[in-house]
Design a protein around this motif. Sequence first.
Motif, mmCIF file in Angstrom:
data_model
loop_
_atom_site.group_PDB
_atom_site.id
_atom_site.type_symbol
_atom_site.label_atom_id
_atom_site.label_comp_id
_atom_site.label_asym_id
_atom_site.label_seq_id
_atom_site.Cartn_x
_atom_site.Cartn_y
_atom_site.Cartn_z
ATOM 1 N N THR A 40 98.947 -9.371 -84.414
ATOM 2 C CA THR A 40 99.191 -8.081 -84.198
ATOM 3 C C THR A 40 100.880 -7.389 -83.970
ATOM 4 O OG1 THR A 40 99.629 -8.725 -81.421
ATOM 5 C CG2 THR A 40 97.313 -8.236 -82.294
ATOM 6 N N GLN A 44 102.163 -4.023 -85.761
ATOM 7 C CA GLN A 44 102.495 -3.005 -85.445
ATOM 8 C C GLN A 44 103.828 -2.582 -85.511
ATOM 9 O OE1 GLN A 44 104.304 -5.104 -81.084
ATOM 10 N NE2 GLN A 44 104.146 -2.366 -80.180
ATOM 11 N N MET A 47 102.257 -0.129 -88.205
ATOM 12 C CA MET A 47 101.761 1.380 -87.676
ATOM 13 C C MET A 47 102.987 2.445 -87.354
ATOM 14 S SD MET A 47 98.680 0.474 -84.861
ATOM 15 C CE MET A 47 98.234 1.773 -84.221
ATOM 16 N N ALA A 70 95.479 -3.381 -78.207
ATOM 17 C CA ALA A 70 94.201 -2.165 -78.168
ATOM 18 C C ALA A 70 94.769 -2.075 -76.492
ATOM 19 C CB ALA A 70 93.263 -2.570 -77.856
ATOM 20 N N GLU A 72 98.056 -1.913 -74.971
ATOM 21 C CA GLU A 72 99.588 -1.250 -74.976
ATOM 22 C C GLU A 72 99.143 0.089 -75.364
ATOM 23 O OE1 GLU A 72 101.772 -4.325 -77.490
ATOM 24 O OE2 GLU A 72 101.246 -6.174 -75.419
ATOM 25 N N LEU A 73 98.701 -0.115 -76.763
ATOM 26 C CA LEU A 73 98.120 1.127 -77.738
ATOM 27 C C LEU A 73 97.855 1.427 -76.779
ATOM 28 C CD1 LEU A 73 96.462 -0.153 -80.918
ATOM 29 C CD2 LEU A 73 98.705 0.420 -80.343
ATOM 30 N N ARG A 74 96.313 1.900 -76.578
ATOM 31 C CA ARG A 74 95.482 2.972 -75.417
ATOM 32 C C ARG A 74 97.626 3.639 -73.999
ATOM 33 N NH1 ARG A 74 93.294 3.833 -79.079
ATOM 34 N NH2 ARG A 74 90.883 2.735 -79.088
ATOM 35 N N SER A 78 98.157 6.221 -77.454
ATOM 36 C CA SER A 78 97.043 6.154 -79.088
ATOM 37 C C SER A 78 96.132 6.659 -79.119
ATOM 38 C CB SER A 78 97.184 4.490 -79.683
ATOM 39 O OG SER A 78 96.950 4.747 -80.781
#
Length: 163
Positions: A40, A44, A47, A70, A72-74, A78
């Motif tokens: 990841t 990252q 991205m 995921a 952390e992204l949310r 994101s």
Amino acid sequence: MFYTAICDDEALYAAKAKELLDKVLDEKGITHRTDCFSSTDELQAAMRKCDYSLLLLDIVMDRRTGLEFASELRRAGSRVNIVFMTSSAEFALEAYEVYPLTYLTKPVDPIKLRRAVQMCLEKMEKQPGIVINDRKNGQVMIEYDNILYLESQKHDIVIYMRD
């Protein structure tokens, strides 16, 4: 251009998922690029440079799991489309807390992956935004929420966006 990323610490599963995903997108006539990552952290970093439309994330990985990534992204806001793929169904309920498109078990079933891609494409079509022809990247979808303002410069339109 439809950018996809596969993040799986097992190279064999990542390669097979890439093969299946590329086949599905080729059959649909979609210009795409699929990148594979073994952690990841690698994903990252990528991205920051690429706006992926779809992430296929393994859940069980060393250091930081796909589920933690995921989350952390949310939390960062994101809305990238996520499909979890793992060899165990034990994380399914927890995984749905980060709103993935679906949850696939390994080995990935080509029919279920095809459905996941279709769900992603349909979701992207419904997102409020515009599709532009970018000279560098081909067709690009820009969500209205990311546009600050537009400016006309001779025969070009410059779109100023949030970072």
